[in-house]
Scaffold this motif. Structure first.
Motif, mmCIF file in Angstrom:
data_model
loop_
_atom_site.group_PDB
_atom_site.id
_atom_site.type_symbol
_atom_site.label_atom_id
_atom_site.label_comp_id
_atom_site.label_asym_id
_atom_site.label_seq_id
_atom_site.Cartn_x
_atom_site.Cartn_y
_atom_site.Cartn_z
ATOM 1 N N PHE A 84 21.133 -33.535 14.041
ATOM 2 C CA PHE A 84 20.029 -33.985 13.183
ATOM 3 C C PHE A 84 18.764 -33.322 13.716
ATOM 4 O O PHE A 84 18.407 -33.527 14.883
ATOM 5 N N SER A 85 18.065 -32.553 12.890
ATOM 6 C CA SER A 85 16.845 -31.886 13.362
ATOM 7 C C SER A 85 15.834 -31.762 12.241
ATOM 8 O O SER A 85 16.195 -31.576 11.073
ATOM 9 N N ILE A 86 14.563 -31.849 12.586
ATOM 10 C CA ILE A 86 13.512 -31.483 11.651
ATOM 11 C C ILE A 86 13.433 -29.962 11.617
ATOM 12 O O ILE A 86 13.801 -29.289 12.582
ATOM 13 N N ALA A 87 12.992 -29.420 10.492
ATOM 14 C CA ALA A 87 12.963 -27.960 10.333
ATOM 15 C C ALA A 87 11.839 -27.559 9.396
ATOM 16 O O ALA A 87 11.367 -28.357 8.569
ATOM 17 N N SER A 88 11.440 -26.309 9.522
ATOM 18 C CA SER A 88 10.446 -25.741 8.610
ATOM 19 C C SER A 88 11.069 -25.529 7.235
ATOM 20 O O SER A 88 12.301 -25.551 7.085
ATOM 21 N N GLY A 91 26.331 -24.379 17.172
ATOM 22 C CA GLY A 91 27.602 -23.665 17.233
ATOM 23 C C GLY A 91 28.803 -24.558 17.481
ATOM 24 O O GLY A 91 29.945 -24.086 17.415
ATOM 25 N N LYS A 92 28.562 -25.832 17.768
ATOM 26 C CA LYS A 92 29.652 -26.755 18.078
ATOM 27 C C LYS A 92 29.812 -27.862 17.050
ATOM 28 O O LYS A 92 30.892 -28.441 16.919
ATOM 29 N N ALA A 93 28.756 -28.151 16.314
ATOM 30 C CA ALA A 93 28.743 -29.344 15.473
ATOM 31 C C ALA A 93 29.633 -29.209 14.236
ATOM 32 O O ALA A 93 29.725 -28.138 13.635
ATOM 33 N N ARG A 94 30.247 -30.312 13.870
ATOM 34 C CA ARG A 94 31.001 -30.397 12.628
ATOM 35 C C ARG A 94 30.063 -30.470 11.425
ATOM 36 O O ARG A 94 30.364 -29.954 10.343
ATOM 37 N N ALA A 95 28.908 -31.123 11.623
ATOM 38 C CA ALA A 95 27.938 -31.296 10.543
ATOM 39 C C ALA A 95 26.532 -31.037 11.068
ATOM 40 O O ALA A 95 26.169 -31.532 12.148
ATOM 41 N N ILE A 96 25.765 -30.268 10.310
ATOM 42 C CA ILE A 96 24.374 -29.958 10.660
ATOM 43 C C ILE A 96 23.494 -30.444 9.518
ATOM 44 O O ILE A 96 23.636 -29.994 8.374
ATOM 45 N N VAL A 97 22.608 -31.381 9.830
ATOM 46 C CA VAL A 97 21.734 -31.962 8.813
ATOM 47 C C VAL A 97 20.283 -31.690 9.203
ATOM 48 O O VAL A 97 19.855 -32.045 10.304
ATOM 49 N N LEU A 98 19.546 -31.066 8.292
ATOM 50 C CA LEU A 98 18.147 -30.748 8.539
ATOM 51 C C LEU A 98 17.247 -31.650 7.696
ATOM 52 O O LEU A 98 17.556 -31.946 6.545
ATOM 53 N N GLU A 99 16.150 -32.060 8.303
ATOM 54 C CA GLU A 99 15.075 -32.719 7.569
ATOM 55 C C GLU A 99 13.968 -31.685 7.376
ATOM 56 O O GLU A 99 13.285 -31.315 8.337
ATOM 57 N N VAL A 100 13.833 -31.191 6.177
ATOM 58 C CA VAL A 100 12.915 -30.091 5.887
ATOM 59 C C VAL A 100 11.537 -30.656 5.561
ATOM 60 O O VAL A 100 11.387 -31.478 4.647
ATOM 61 N N ASN A 101 10.548 -30.215 6.325
ATOM 62 C CA ASN A 101 9.198 -30.770 6.208
ATOM 63 C C ASN A 101 8.196 -29.625 6.161
ATOM 64 O O ASN A 101 8.197 -28.770 7.057
#
Length: 431
Positions: free
Chosen positions: A120-124, A146-156
């Motif tokens: 889970f990460s905030i992103a541009s 590179g390891k995660a099954r799921a990558i979720v971005l919070e785009v701000n």
């Protein structure tokens, strides 16, 4: 499918995105303001729907609803470094603590020593080529991608886009949510006379043309405030804060004398004001990289005159630093202190500073101690420590005998404790 079509197909709500989490998962969250508030709020609101989910992060800045002892079996914080939001949970024992060097967390993730099932990460916002920037917390998060099954971005839209190894392509993203919430801002701390005195001693020992690493805390910031008259300073630091911006604005920092990544301000996470976040946005002077790059002692030490400035809670007569616990009670973490002390020791002309007020609790406790309190977590060893600085002076330890070290340390203790420390040193056979 175009990048825009891919973006639209992956856009969802926070409530839907958290359903990508499975019971038993470990969620990797970036440092500080790199954390995604919309996602973590949704996770908090639905935390009772999960079992044995762990949120791994350095320096949480907001106390979300999942910081709750009653639901720790549902969603539990696992700290790589305690901060104000997570400290009480760690001290009460219902948040976990994973000892580490900041430089080694990415490698531990890649090796599977630290699980990374979900990111889970905030992103541009996405650029025209389909890339997002994880500018605010590059740290260990890039390794987790590179390891995660799921990558979720919070785009701000308030998140800056920076150069460096901090980008992720839309094709790598599992889901994304959008928010326009203002980013958390962290101001400069109040600087008192003790911090100012310590800062003055350190500033006097930093030469023009030095490259700086500035640790987290009031005293390192006090040093920064006294460097504006220096010339040709560089930055290679884990944290980029407003103090560094002030040095750029004063003309003290231009990175022209750096001997590694010349001309570049290098960091792995950003913590400061809206003005700072705007400064780093598409600024060719700034590069954000993972912590196994920024904090690698070999790489950082290729900067000549590397000055590393880090705070401690207690230092003993041999120079051992207890920088992360109050006796056995956790307070923060090792972070990058040991990384950059070793980097400065490798650097040609480098200087590693441990800064610490001489006393605590209204001058009733000496932070210079004969031995560290029982149970204290040793952050930096006696073999690594060079300069220790209090408001009473500077002790230079490397190359000194145990007896010489004891004398140096006693000389920078509060005068009210020097006789007591001398007596203890004699009983220990140091004097």
């Amino acid at each position: 499918m175009s990048t825009q079509e891919s973006y639209r197909s992956k856009r969802t709500t926070a409530e839907a995105a958290i359903r990508l989490i499975r019971n038993g998962d470990s969620i990797i969250v970036p440092t500080g303001v790199g954390e995604p508030p919309t996602l973590l709020t949704a996770l908090s609101e639905h935390r009772r729907d999960f079992q044995d989910v762990k949120v791994l992060q350095i320096l949480a800045v907001r106390k979300y609803g999942y910081f709750d002892p009653e639901t720790a079996s549902n969603v539990r914080h696992s700290a790589l470094f305690f901060g104000p939001a997570s400290r009480a949970a760690g001290q009460a024992g219902w948040a976990d603590f994973l000892p580490n060097y900041f430089s080694e967390i990415p490698g531990m993730i890649r090796q599977g020593l630290i699980a990374a099932d979900v990111v889970f990460s905030i992103a541009s916002p996405m650029d025209e080529h389909g890339y997002f920037s994880l500018s605010l917390g590059t740290d260990y998060t890039m390794a987790a991608l590179g390891k995660a099954r799921a990558i979720v971005l919070e785009v701000n839209p308030n998140v800056p886009f920076t150069n460096g190894n901090c980008h992720i392509h839309i094709s790598q993203v599992t889901a994304l949510v959008e928010s326009d919430e203002a980013l958390t801002e962290v101001g400069m701390p109040v600087i008192g006379p003790v911090q100012q005195a310590i800062g003055s001693y350190v500033a006097d020992l930093i030469d023009d043309g030095s490259t700086l690493q500035i640790g987290y805390g009031g005293i390192p910031d006090a040093v920064v405030l006294q460097l504006s008259a220096k010339k040709n300073l560089g930055i290679h630091s884990e944290m980029i804060g407003d103090g560094i911006l002030s040095l750029v604005e004063s003309g003290a920092v231009d990175c022209s004398k750096k001997t590694y990544m010349k001309g570049k301000i290098v960091g792995t996470f950003v913590l400061g004001s809206r003005k700072l976040y705007k400064f780093i946005d598409r600024n060719p002077m700034v590069e954000m990289h993972p912590s196994d790059f920024t904090n690698d002692p070999y790489l950082a030490g290729q900067n000549n005159k590397l000055a590393a400035i880090n705070a401690s809670l207690q230092v003993d007569l041999l120079g051992q630093c207890g920088s992360e616990s109050l006796a056995s009670m956790p307070y923060s973490g090792t972070g990058g202190q040991s990384d950059f002390v070793r980097a400065a020791n490798r650097s040609e002309g480098g200087k590693a500073f441990i800064v610490v007020p001489a006393t605590a609790k209204g001058d009733t406790i000496s932070r210079i101690a004969p031995v560290l309190c029982p149970g204290t977590h040793v952050s930096t060893s006696k073999n690594d420590v060079n300069y220790v600085v209090t408001e009473f002076g500077v002790a230079q330890l490397r190359g000194k005998s145990a007896s010489q070290r004891a004398r140096e340390m006693i000389s920078i203790a509060h005068p009210d404790f020097r006789a007591e420390l001398t007596t203890a040193a004699k009983k220990m056979g140091l004097l």
